[in-house]
Design an enzyme around this catalytic site. Sequence first.
Site, PDB file in Angstrom:
ATOM      1  N   CYS A 205     -45.162 -21.484 -15.693  1.00  8.55           N
ATOM      2  CA  CYS A 205     -45.685 -20.715 -16.824  1.00  8.55           C
ATOM      3  C   CYS A 205     -45.346 -21.455 -18.107  1.00  8.55           C
ATOM      4  CB  CYS A 205     -45.086 -19.315 -16.844  1.00  8.55           C
ATOM      5  SG  CYS A 205     -45.592 -18.332 -18.267  1.00  8.55           S
TER       6      CYS A 205
ATOM      7  N   CYS B  25     -51.488 -17.204 -21.797  1.00  9.09           N
ATOM      8  CA  CYS B  25     -51.100 -17.899 -20.562  1.00  9.09           C
ATOM      9  C   CYS B  25     -51.068 -19.390 -20.871  1.00  9.09           C
ATOM     10  CB  CYS B  25     -52.091 -17.597 -19.443  1.00  9.09           C
ATOM     11  SG  CYS B  25     -51.780 -18.514 -17.910  1.00  9.09           S
TER      12      CYS B  25
END
Length: 297
Positions: free
Chosen positions: A95, A236
């Site tokens: 991430c 994201c």
Amino acid sequence: MTQPPAPRVLLGHGTENDFVVLPDPDGTGWPEQRLDAALVRRLCERRSGPGGDGVLRVVRSRHVPDAAAALGADLDRCEWFMDHRNADGSHAEMCGNGIRLFLHVLLAEGLVDRAACEKGVLVGTRGGPRRVGAVPGGGYWVDMGPARPFGRGEARIAGRTFAGLAVSMGNPHLACLTDVDLDALDLTGVPAVDPQLFPEGVNLELVTLLRAGGEGADAHVRLRVVERGVGETRSCGTGACAAAFAALEARGAGSGTVVVDVPGGRLSVRVGDGTTVLTGPAVLTATGVLTAEWLAG
């Protein structure tokens, strides 16, 4: 009898992609058998728990059972491991927003020094080692590794079908360039995708090209993203990289810098030299403890 200290918890975000952060340097507070999927889901609940898009455990790599398999020969080079869980309790590979926050926490907790951070620190993830560093004057950069296209596919969501480029950033993405009004889409559902192309699910990016460049960039895009195991999020990092790569690919460019606007803010992605580099902010919003009452619930 002396009671053990209440477990500490931090809250923070990177462009509003938010996380519950569990400081656990020596791996004694949140071992795998304690931090199970059910507890992760409770931690991520926004009404009955601290709330977040996921959980980040800040732990040394040697205390993570599957770190050796994820890092291979780089295990000894990665003192720290980002033990990242999705909101549904599943393990996550990587991430970009989370790892910037991870480094911010290492700094705030006094576990690394600023000089080392500006040079870059190698952090272990389930997607492999990633180098992340502090930007002088604020913000963080992370070398996300190469964007690897692996085909083309379609996703059906909000009553529409979107075609896009499948891109691996250590986790799977389908980046769909479109001219639809992104604000008008209801993205509360789960995208329907080809299970043969995406056997473990996919993160879906819906991307619109805003203009040819701006701010010294080669392209400027806006995106909304639906993350597997989470749903729509405000941002994201790996999705921003996949979207930037797809935008450049659509223009016939193999490299360049792309400004990426997400609902939670602005990121910058540089594609070139065999890798992608993501730059953006990270913020801690709160620190506290989990009460015995909540833990017993």
